[in-house]
Write a protein that holds these residues in place. Structure first.
Motif, short mmCIF file in Angstrom:
data_model
loop_
_atom_site.label_atom_id
_atom_site.label_comp_id
_atom_site.label_asym_id
_atom_site.label_seq_id
_atom_site.Cartn_x
_atom_site.Cartn_y
_atom_site.Cartn_z
N ASN A 61 0.83 -1.21 0.00
CA ASN A 61 0.00 0.00 0.00
C ASN A 61 0.86 1.26 0.00
OD1 ASN A 61 0.95 -0.24 2.66
ND2 ASN A 61 -0.89 0.67 3.56
N SER A 63 1.57 3.32 -2.40
CA SER A 63 0.94 4.45 -3.09
C SER A 63 -0.07 5.16 -2.18
CB SER A 63 0.25 3.98 -4.37
OG SER A 63 1.19 3.63 -5.35
N LEU A 66 1.89 7.20 0.29
CA LEU A 66 2.64 8.29 -0.32
C LEU A 66 1.73 9.31 -1.02
CD1 LEU A 66 5.60 6.26 -1.85
CD2 LEU A 66 5.69 7.78 0.12
N GLU A 68 0.04 8.82 -3.75
CA GLU A 68 0.10 8.67 -5.20
C GLU A 68 -1.28 8.30 -5.74
OE1 GLU A 68 4.68 6.88 -5.30
OE2 GLU A 68 2.96 5.59 -5.73
N ILE A 70 -4.19 6.40 -7.64
CA ILE A 70 -4.44 5.02 -8.04
C ILE A 70 -5.48 5.07 -9.16
CG2 ILE A 70 -5.34 2.77 -7.32
CD1 ILE A 70 -4.23 3.45 -4.51
N LYS A 80 2.14 0.24 -13.79
CA LYS A 80 2.69 0.33 -12.45
C LYS A 80 3.53 -0.90 -12.13
CE LYS A 80 1.47 1.06 -7.58
NZ LYS A 80 0.38 1.28 -6.60
N ARG A 84 7.23 0.61 -13.35
CA ARG A 84 7.69 1.11 -12.06
C ARG A 84 8.13 -0.01 -11.13
NH1 ARG A 84 2.82 4.51 -9.96
NH2 ARG A 84 4.27 4.93 -8.24
N ARG A 86 6.47 -2.12 -9.33
CA ARG A 86 5.78 -2.00 -8.06
C ARG A 86 4.75 -3.10 -7.93
NH1 ARG A 86 5.11 3.06 -5.86
NH2 ARG A 86 3.57 2.03 -4.53
N GLY A 88 0.86 -3.48 -5.39
CA GLY A 88 -0.34 -2.72 -5.15
C GLY A 88 -1.26 -3.49 -4.23
N GLU A 92 -5.62 -3.08 -7.78
CA GLU A 92 -4.52 -2.97 -8.73
C GLU A 92 -4.00 -4.33 -9.18
OE1 GLU A 92 -2.04 0.79 -7.41
OE2 GLU A 92 -2.54 -0.43 -5.66
N ALA A 206 -8.19 4.33 -0.10
CA ALA A 206 -6.91 5.00 -0.25
C ALA A 206 -6.83 6.35 0.46
CB ALA A 206 -6.60 5.20 -1.74
N THR A 217 1.92 0.98 6.98
CA THR A 217 2.53 0.57 5.72
C THR A 217 2.83 -0.91 5.73
OG1 THR A 217 3.55 2.76 5.50
CG2 THR A 217 4.46 0.98 4.15
#
Length: 275
Positions: A61, A63, A66, A68, A70, A80, A84, A86, A88, A92, A206, A217
């Motif tokens: 989590n 994003s 931070l 960011e 979604i 993503k 990137r 990453r 999710g 995601e 989010a 986190t």
């Protein structure tokens, strides 16, 4: 939010409406999860793809923490993961995996679920899972954190033994309850939905201070032995039913742990915001 009712015995209904990933992106996605392209869209290929995804793409989590955006669109979700490097959370991971499966010839649908908590099932669209239609319908989920490592039979009401535990699917009126070791995990609505249907609840998850995703986190993935998780400054390894935890008090240690265990490179300033 609307959706047309869908039944597993309707084999000719449409599936995901977006264009499939092109071959270049499919190859990049398979390379990202370290999986070979299935010779056919069959159960063996589905099992291999799910296990590979769980082992290589973390449930995280970052994003959310931070701030960011979604974006619940297939291209953005896949970008993503690939561009990137990453992971999710459920919307995601399962959204991107649905795009890959569709491009590989699988017939896949998005299902909404209510996640069980201390007070029973939460709101609909609190979770996104997948139904893959082969000779029978299968539950596929790469976005629930610690969960089944392999697809589950949606029509089977007996115990299903999985590398991650024992799962059962039970009828609850028109819905299905999915249980792990007898404990309910989530309640599935059997109608199929589209990604835009999940946008409002994804936004709430989010952004709301009442969402557990905004409170702490986490970054976690499956391993051959069990699972590895970085929760705040705690690095947690589970293997064979045993749990080992260590504190990473040095920020450089945490940054290195994200890189080494999850392939995620963060700037020191981002680490400060993650808490």
């Amino acid at each position: 939010m609307t959706a047309q009712p869908a039944r597993p015995d309707q084999p000719d209904r449409p599936v995901l409406p977006h264009p499939p990933l092109d071959e270049r992106r499919v190859d990049a996605y398979l390379a990202r999860i370290g999986a070979a392209r299935p010779a056919a869209p069959d159960l063996a290929g589905l099992r291999a793809l799910q296990q590979a995804h769980l082992a290589r793409v973390p449930f995280e989590n970052l994003s959310v923490r931070l701030g960011e955006p979604i974006v619940l669109e297939p291209d953005a979700l896949v970008a993503k993961l690939l561009d990137r490097h990453r992971g999710g959370f459920c919307y995601e991971l399962n959204g991107a995996f649905a795009a890959l499966l569709g491009a590989l010839g699988y017939r896949v649908e998005l299902l909404a679920a209510r996640v069980f908590g201390d007070n029973g099932p939460g709101p609909l669209f609190g979770h996104l899972a997948l139904r893959v239609l082969l000779a029978e319908p299968w539950l596929v989920d790469v976005g629930f954190g610690r969960f089944s490592g392999l697809p589950l039979r949606l029509a089977d009401r007996g115990e299903q033994h999985d590398p991650a535990g024992v799962f059962t699917v039970r009828d609850h009126g028109p819905d299905l309850d999915v249980l792990e070791h007898g404990a309910p995990q989530y309640r599935l609505d059997q109608r199929s939905y589209q990604l835009p249907d999940f946008v409002p609840t994804c936004w709430w998850q989010a952004t709301s201070p009442d969402s557990h995703f905004t409170r702490s986190t986490t970054c976690s993935r499956a391993t051959a032995e069990g699972r590895i998780t970085l929760s705040g400054d705690r690095l947690i390894r589970t293997a064979g039913g045993e749990r080992h935890e260590e504190r990473l008090t040095d920020p450089d240690e945490r940054l290195a742990a994200y890189r080494e265990h999850f392939g995620i490179t963060l700037e020191p300033a981002a680490l400060e915001r993650l808490g």
